[in-house]
Design an enzyme around this catalytic site. Sequence first.
Site, PDB file in Angstrom:
ATOM      1  N   LYS A 152       4.745   7.789 -11.287  1.00  0.00           N
ATOM      2  CA  LYS A 152       6.045   8.398 -10.988  1.00  0.00           C
ATOM      3  C   LYS A 152       6.702   8.836 -12.310  1.00  0.00           C
ATOM      4  CE  LYS A 152       4.681   7.228  -7.029  1.00  0.00           C
ATOM      5  NZ  LYS A 152       5.113   6.849  -5.728  1.00  0.00           N
TER       6      LYS A 152
HETATM    7  C1  LIG Z   1       4.958   6.108  -4.555  1.00  0.00           C
HETATM    8  C2  LIG Z   1       5.755   6.454  -3.390  1.00  0.00           C
HETATM    9  C3  LIG Z   1       6.459   5.491  -2.672  1.00  0.00           C
HETATM   10  C4  LIG Z   1       6.334   4.008  -2.862  1.00  0.00           C
HETATM   11  O1  LIG Z   1       6.372   3.543  -4.123  1.00  0.00           O
HETATM   12  P1  LIG Z   1       5.541   2.231  -4.581  1.00  0.00           P
HETATM   13  O2  LIG Z   1       6.298   1.868  -5.803  1.00  0.00           O
HETATM   14  O3  LIG Z   1       4.148   2.674  -4.837  1.00  0.00           O
HETATM   15  O4  LIG Z   1       5.656   1.228  -3.502  1.00  0.00           O
HETATM   16  C5  LIG Z   1       7.265   5.932  -1.640  1.00  0.00           C
HETATM   17  N1  LIG Z   1       7.357   7.226  -1.316  1.00  0.00           N
HETATM   18  C6  LIG Z   1       6.664   8.180  -1.945  1.00  0.00           C
HETATM   19  C7  LIG Z   1       6.814   9.598  -1.521  1.00  0.00           C
HETATM   20  C8  LIG Z   1       5.831   7.833  -3.006  1.00  0.00           C
HETATM   21  O5  LIG Z   1       5.133   8.782  -3.618  1.00  0.00           O
END
Ligand SMILES: *Cc1c(COP(=O)(O)O)cnc(C)c1O
Length: 420
Positions: free
Chosen positions: A204
């Site tokens: 992210k």
């Molecule tokens: C990565 C992601 C999540 C969840 O995040 P985690 O930290 O991996 O649990 C939720 N929504 C979207 C669209 C994502 O790409």
Amino acid sequence: MTVSDARSEPDGGAVFRGDLSAPDPIPEAGIEAAVKLMRDGRLFRYGEDRDTIPEAALLEQEFSDYMGSKYCVGVNSGGCALFLALKAAGVEAGDKVLVNAFTLAPVPGAVAHAGAQAVLVDIDKRLVADLDDLERKAAESGARFLMLSYMRGHIPDMDAVTALCARHGIVMIEDCAHTMGAGWNGRLTGSFGKAGCFSTQTFKHINSGEGGLIVTDDEDLAARAILLSGSYMLYAQHRARPPLEVFERHRFATPNCSMRMSGLVAALLRAQLPLLDERNARWRQIYAVLADELSGIEGISLPQRPAEEDFAPSSLQFSVADRSLDDRQIALFVDEAIAHGVHIKWFGAADPVGFTSRHDHWRYLGEGAGGGLPNADRLLHQLCDIRLPLWLSDEDCHTIAVVLREAMAKARAAAVKLYA
Ligand SMILES: *Cc1c(COP(=O)(O)O)cnc(C)c1O
């Protein structure tokens, strides 16, 4: 750094030699802060003495300042942020939660975790929630909650979404896992709904391996989220929190779900948050260069992005919009691209692969989770995805485009052969 190398393989094609899946490193300041914390041993976010190093509390303060929100709660993952926000907003077992169908598996997972029932909403060609289908499903289902997921950073018309929620008395929770620092018409995502949820997983916008953040202006939601996240009775150590009397209303009625953020995670994130806007600006440049390169390739098309959408693109999506190509040739296109170093993902594969699964793979949701989703079925079938690491140079973008052009030419040639 540039890793482009248009050197030919024996088959004569261009090859991209960078690793598109390689994460960006943690800045030195973050590494130092983490080492210091490890020397002290104070990795847990709460302490029973006054000398505790409150990295998590400081991060929450800094992120709520960045967001302009009253409150912020750090948790252990983005998916847990979504789950806790739903619980803290009052979702109960059996409640219906509207969710746009193009999203990542942790999103319907968070709804299921809360004991609720996801009602999937179709998407439109910009890859965001289709507002007509949202309106229809809101009316039909009587759902009181919407989990709006800005999957891959695509943001719908937020004025229209906000008005729709107001009309139907729907509480919106925003999934901003791909929109940290992005906005609509000058306003940050995560500030439109009752709560905004962020992920700091490695791929992210800022990277702590695992981690999540919830922002809100609602004092009851904030206190409940803090208690649910597992604060014990040490919630006073939070900084971006409501007044203590708000906790009095909830502290005997709220379970401890043990989903805290660790001090180590907070230390890594505090060093990256000041770089966020700069990184997003660089991502926008990379996106513009690659989008321009790809726009010249027949059979590839990119979703339109309206001027109001201030996106922060850590990845790029395109569709293989050539009707002469069936599944086998799209698969061939993807395989060819990967064989020449460009790791693209395809949302149309029959079985879920890697991070990429699709609404029809989430069979635990049961029949009737959304009824027909004709646009999602059609659009995802053609949809491909490329991650954009921050080190991509203009030359790298050019090489990627050459590889994709050649892969597309092979896929089209195969289609011609098949139908000749
Ligand atoms: C990565 C992601 C999540 C969840 O995040 P985690 O930290 O991996 O649990 C939720 N929504 C979207 C669209 C994502 O790409």
